[in-house]
Design a protein around this motif. Structure first.
Motif, PDB file in Angstrom:
ATOM      1  N   ARG A 119      22.328  17.511  17.807  1.00  0.00           N
ATOM      2  CA  ARG A 119      21.970  17.678  16.357  1.00  0.00           C
ATOM      3  C   ARG A 119      22.060  18.760  15.755  1.00  0.00           C
ATOM      4  O   ARG A 119      21.738  19.796  16.267  1.00  0.00           O
ATOM      5  CB  ARG A 119      20.437  17.113  16.387  1.00  0.00           C
ATOM      6  CG  ARG A 119      19.649  16.915  14.928  1.00  0.00           C
ATOM      7  CD  ARG A 119      18.557  16.502  15.007  1.00  0.00           C
ATOM      8  NE  ARG A 119      17.933  16.253  13.819  1.00  0.00           N
ATOM      9  CZ  ARG A 119      17.901  15.123  12.983  1.00  0.00           C
ATOM     10  NH1 ARG A 119      18.577  14.106  13.610  1.00  0.00           N
ATOM     11  NH2 ARG A 119      17.383  14.962  11.811  1.00  0.00           N
ATOM     12  N   GLN A 136      22.434  16.204  11.093  1.00  0.00           N
ATOM     13  CA  GLN A 136      23.389  15.428  11.604  1.00  0.00           C
ATOM     14  C   GLN A 136      23.553  15.216  12.978  1.00  0.00           C
ATOM     15  O   GLN A 136      23.660  16.356  13.775  1.00  0.00           O
ATOM     16  CB  GLN A 136      24.653  15.402  10.854  1.00  0.00           C
ATOM     17  CG  GLN A 136      25.497  14.081  10.775  1.00  0.00           C
ATOM     18  CD  GLN A 136      26.788  13.961  10.130  1.00  0.00           C
ATOM     19  OE1 GLN A 136      27.282  15.006   9.751  1.00  0.00           O
ATOM     20  NE2 GLN A 136      26.935  12.874   9.945  1.00  0.00           N
ATOM     21  N   ASN A 137      23.604  13.763  13.600  1.00  0.00           N
ATOM     22  CA  ASN A 137      23.889  13.804  15.255  1.00  0.00           C
ATOM     23  C   ASN A 137      25.459  13.637  15.134  1.00  0.00           C
ATOM     24  O   ASN A 137      26.079  12.582  14.748  1.00  0.00           O
ATOM     25  CB  ASN A 137      22.949  12.693  15.575  1.00  0.00           C
ATOM     26  CG  ASN A 137      21.589  13.032  15.818  1.00  0.00           C
ATOM     27  OD1 ASN A 137      21.130  14.163  15.810  1.00  0.00           O
ATOM     28  ND2 ASN A 137      20.873  12.074  15.640  1.00  0.00           N
TER      29      ASN A 137
END
Length: 515
Positions: A513, A490-491
């Protein structure tokens, strides 16, 4: 560079992630946040460090005094001009003496014609009388050798008040029915009075009081109960005692009382002569500021009991201290402080700190760091202070205040707002371990606060809050935290807010990230 590492124990979901500090724990942070919600004024001493609007002068301001909503300024200047104007643009004649509205900083119409520099200004406690002293010999074309009195209500020279002093009057203090004079003179009304004297406020008649100082007097003060007169200067004998630079006198006889605090000022030597340049009385305490003539010579400030004369505290900053003023629990000082290592603060190489504040209780440096430059003959910067209780007017030989052009005169007040903290840098973020992000951020400086509150956000979720102290002369404190239990791939964005309780600055966001 200091580094604080905080561990993390979190749930897997991003929205549930939370920081669990392993070092400084949550209560102090919660207290800091509570303070932020109480809407403090934005500054931690009695005054903001933000320069308020005022007119300027074309040369040094040596003396200031307040009566009601008017500030009186004396000095070497001959013209005044609006804020933001260069010399010669929009200016007006005010030779050696001027008056300003204390609320707006604009000049009043009061403009007596004084034919020489003004070195001292004082007002009576009831606000009725204004007395000036200096090198002048006439005021409005009328003979007034070195001292003159005005009626504050009318702005007129008091016709029947004209003591004749034979040389410079550099210090004045009005107490009850007495006007105390100090300076470099030898006679008053043709009677011998060496450097210090007293005249009647009603008639100007010379009083019997005769402490007979053997050298210049730069400052005068009177205790709150009127039982002591404090004298500061370059003398080594006064009131029948061998007292150097600082003395405590009987207001009736002029005899000197023992003042143990005076022993904190070094005796003069061929390479060092430390003189008291300003005095301030607040309640049961008297404060004295010093300027030394040699390298490393004592330039500090001391506090003493105004009844016993015993030393309460003493600072040892190097850099001549020309002006002091007590407001609440704070003692503001004007100097060219450059080395305060003996007080646990900055050393040489950190610049000149012309405006500082001490706690009147402990003598420790406090949270107020505006600044001026220095010019003219003294190279000190601020030379005189005055206050109406909720403000501070500063005069001197400076040409800038907080990096902005402003010559000779400036003011600060307690209007909520204060200076904003510095803009925080974008947090440094990295994800070198699975499900974890490491975030580092640096402290910033606020010129009217030391402790600031830092809030770290992941997206819109606050994940940590800290209180950190910072100083312009110290390296920033680096705080490093680990945000754990995060979904891989996930960013995420992180941003930092810093607040003094009134003003908030926000960094740009950093994206990472998750590994």
């Amino acid at each position: 560079m200091k580094k604080v590492v905080l561990g993390v124990a979190t749930a897997a979901a991003v929205v549930a992630a939370a920081l669990v500090p392993a070092g400084p724990s949550g209560p102090s942070a919660q207290a800091a946040m509570s303070t932020a919600h109480s809407s403090p004024p934005g500054f931690a001493s009695a005054l903001s460090a933000v320069k308020q609007t005022s007119w300027q002068t074309n040369a040094s301001v040596n003396a200031l005094a307040v009566a009601g909503n008017v500030v009186y300024a004396g000095g070497l200047f001959t013209r005044i001009r609006p804020p933001g104007h260069k010399a010669g643009v929009g200016d007006a004649a005010r030779k050696y003496f001027a008056a300003f509205n204390r609320t707006t900083g604009a000049p009043t119409r009061f403009a007596p014609a004084v034919n020489g520099p003004v070195w001292s200004v004082a007002t009576s406690a009831n606000g009725r009388w204004l007395v000036i002293g200096g090198d002048f010999t006439t005021v409005d074309g009328v003979p007034r050798p070195h001292v003159a009195m005005f009626n504050v209500a009318t702005g007129k020279l008091v016709a029947g008040w004209h003591p004749a002093v034979n040389y410079r009057v550099a210090a004045i203090r009005i107490a009850g029915s007495t006007v105390y004079l100090g300076g470099s003179f030898g006679k008053v009304n043709k009677v011998t009075r060496n450097n210090v004297a007293a005249v009647a406020i009603g008639t100007g008649a010379l009083l019997p009081w005769n402490p007979d100082a053997d050298d210049d007097v730069h400052a005068l003060e009177v205790s709150t109960d009127g039982s002591r007169v404090f004298v500061g200067g370059a003398f080594t004998e006064i009131g029948g005692r061998d007292d150097h630079a600082l003395a405590m006198l009987n207001p009736t006889t002029g005899a000197a009382y023992a003042m143990p605090a005076a022993a904190a000022i070094p005796e003069p030597t061929p390479g060092c002569d430390s003189r008291v340049k300003d005095l301030e009385v607040q309640g049961t305490r008297v404060f004295a500021s010093n300027a030394g003539s040699g390298r490393g010579c004592y330039d500090g400030v001391l506090a003493a009991d105004a009844r016993t004369g015993k030393l309460i505290w003493q600072s040892h900053c190097l850099g001549a201290t020309e002006a002091i003023k007590a407001i609440g629990n704070w003692l503001y000082k004007g100097s060219h402080a450059h080395d305060c290592r003996q007080d646990g603060a900055f050393g040489d190489g950190t610049g000149i700190h012309h405006l500082l504040v001490y706690s009147t209780i402990t003598g420790k440096l406090g949270p107020w760091f505006p600044n001026t430059d220095a010019g003219g003959a003294t190279l000190v910067g601020p030379l005189a202070f005055a206050s109406g209780g909720n403000d501070l007017w500063a005069g001197g030989d400076f040409t800038t205040v907080n990096g902005v052009p402003q010559q000779g005169l400036t003011r600060f007040n307690n209007v909520p707002g204060g200076a904003r903290p510095g803009l925080p840098a974008k947090p440094k973020v990295a994800s070198s371990r699975v499900h974890k992000v490491t975030i580092s951020f640096s402290t910033v400086v606020d010129i009217d606060n030391i402790a600031l509150t830092y809030l770290l956000y992941r997206g819109r979720t606050r994940i940590g809050i800290w209180s950190r102290s910072s100083y312009s002369w110290k390296k920033p404190v680096i705080t490093t935290v680990t945000d754990a239990g995060l979904p891989s791939g996930q960013n995420l964005t992180y941003r930092l807010e810093v607040t003094d309780g009134h003003n908030t600055r926000t960094s740009t966001a950093a994206t990472v990230r998750v590994r």
